[in-house]
Design an enzyme around this catalytic site. Structure first.
Site, PDB file in Angstrom:
ATOM      1  N   ASP A  13       0.234   4.412   8.998  1.00 26.14           N
ATOM      2  CA  ASP A  13      -1.068   4.924   8.551  1.00 26.14           C
ATOM      3  C   ASP A  13      -0.882   6.226   7.760  1.00 26.14           C
ATOM      4  OD1 ASP A  13      -3.804   5.229   8.350  1.00 26.14           O
ATOM      5  OD2 ASP A  13      -4.153   5.625  10.471  1.00 26.14           O
ATOM      6  N   GLY A  65       4.204   0.486  17.064  1.00 29.20           N
ATOM      7  CA  GLY A  65       4.715   1.855  16.990  1.00 29.20           C
ATOM      8  C   GLY A  65       4.101   2.670  18.112  1.00 29.20           C
TER       9      GLY A  65
HETATM   10  P1  ADP Z   1       0.445   1.420  15.653  1.00 30.28           P
HETATM   11  O1  ADP Z   1      -0.398   2.620  15.967  1.00 30.28           O
HETATM   12  O2  ADP Z   1      -0.396   0.208  15.267  1.00 30.28           O
HETATM   13  O3  ADP Z   1       1.468   1.146  16.695  1.00 30.28           O
HETATM   14  P2  ADP Z   1       2.492   2.591  13.902  1.00 30.28           P
HETATM   15  O4  ADP Z   1       2.311   3.041  12.493  1.00 30.28           O
HETATM   16  O5  ADP Z   1       2.837   3.639  14.903  1.00 30.28           O
HETATM   17  O6  ADP Z   1       1.146   1.799  14.269  1.00 30.28           O
HETATM   18  O7  ADP Z   1       3.595   1.454  13.938  1.00 30.28           O
HETATM   19  C1  ADP Z   1       3.393   0.139  13.498  1.00 30.28           C
HETATM   20  C2  ADP Z   1       4.688  -0.377  12.917  1.00 30.28           C
HETATM   21  O8  ADP Z   1       4.812   0.082  11.578  1.00 30.28           O
HETATM   22  C3  ADP Z   1       5.945   0.086  13.661  1.00 30.28           C
HETATM   23  O9  ADP Z   1       6.754  -1.056  13.943  1.00 30.28           O
HETATM   24  C4  ADP Z   1       6.629   1.020  12.655  1.00 30.28           C
HETATM   25  O10 ADP Z   1       8.038   0.949  12.748  1.00 30.28           O
HETATM   26  C5  ADP Z   1       6.159   0.449  11.342  1.00 30.28           C
HETATM   27  N1  ADP Z   1       6.172   1.343  10.179  1.00 30.28           N
HETATM   28  C6  ADP Z   1       6.122   2.705  10.160  1.00 30.28           C
HETATM   29  N2  ADP Z   1       6.172   3.149   8.880  1.00 30.28           N
HETATM   30  C7  ADP Z   1       6.259   2.050   8.082  1.00 30.28           C
HETATM   31  C8  ADP Z   1       6.363   1.834   6.660  1.00 30.28           C
HETATM   32  N3  ADP Z   1       6.365   2.858   5.806  1.00 30.28           N
HETATM   33  N4  ADP Z   1       6.446   0.540   6.210  1.00 30.28           N
HETATM   34  C9  ADP Z   1       6.443  -0.503   7.066  1.00 30.28           C
HETATM   35  N5  ADP Z   1       6.338  -0.376   8.406  1.00 30.28           N
HETATM   36  C10 ADP Z   1       6.255   0.888   8.906  1.00 30.28           C
END
Ligand code: ADP
Length: 178
Positions: free
Chosen positions: A34, A119
């Site tokens: 995000d 994540g």
């Molecule tokens: P949530 O709050 O839904 O768990 P997160 O952003 O913390 O969301 O994580 C969701 C997934 O996105 C995780 O598996 C993380 O490794 C991945 N992620 C983080 N940054 C990126 C990126 N730039 N591109 C693709 N996936 C990403």
């Protein structure tokens, strides 16, 4: 070309028509993917998100992509993992379906997903992969749009889990690969 694939990458650099954001219910930005999407899209994305009044877990809302290569961002708040008996799987499947329905409604041909909820929200990767793949493949079987969907995993380890789940799926079934 395959309608569905799994790759490793940074979704903010995706050349798909729409990328999905694993958002929170405020839609006002957060950490992880995000934060990366908002940073790459620029402040106009947050301005548009402020007009949307948030979003329920499992639903989805569409914005423009601003400075991203993607033209649109589909924001979906995933479920927070609370041990697995609190409707997490249904909510996660609903995230994927809602995003794909929105893409179809807008005539969007290519969509890239991150691994929603795995994540900060703590959803175990293998269980999330099973839910994500079933939701995506079920939808694609019943709909012509989107034409192409990719899972963009942030790490090789995550991609390995998604690929293993995908392969196990087809090993025991006669379903045609998408
Ligand atoms: P949530 O709050 O839904 O768990 P997160 O952003 O913390 O969301 O994580 C969701 C997934 O996105 C995780 O598996 C993380 O490794 C991945 N992620 C983080 N940054 C990126 C990126 N730039 N591109 C693709 N996936 C990403």
């Amino acid at each position: 070309m395959n309608r569905f694939s799994i790759l490793v990458g940074d979704i903010t650099r995706s050349d798909a028509k729409a990328i999905v954001n694993a958002a929170n219910t405020s839609l006002l930005g957060g950490s992880g993917v995000d934060g990366a999407i908002h940073a790459a899209a620029g402040p106009e994305l947050l301005e548009e998100c402020r007009t949307l009044g948030g979003c329920e877990t499992g639903r989805a809302k569409l914005t423009r992509g601003y400075r991203l290569p993607a033209e649109y961002v589909i924001h979906t708040p995933g479920p927070i993992w609370r041990g697995g008996n609190d409707g997490e799987a249904a909510a996660l499947a609903s995230c994927y379906r809602s995003c794909l329905e929105l893409a179809e409604e807008h005539g969007i041909e290519t969509v890239d997903f991150p691994s929603i909820s795995t994540g900060v929200y703590g959803y175990p990767m293998a269980q999330a992969a099973a839910v994500a793949l079933k939701a995506i493949l079920d939808f694609l079987r019943g709909h012509d749009l989107p034409r192409q969907v990719r899972m963009v995993c942030h790490t090789e380890q995550a991609a390995r889990i998604y690929r293993q789940t995908y392969n196990m799926w087809y090993a025991g079934s006669k379903a045609e690969r998408l």
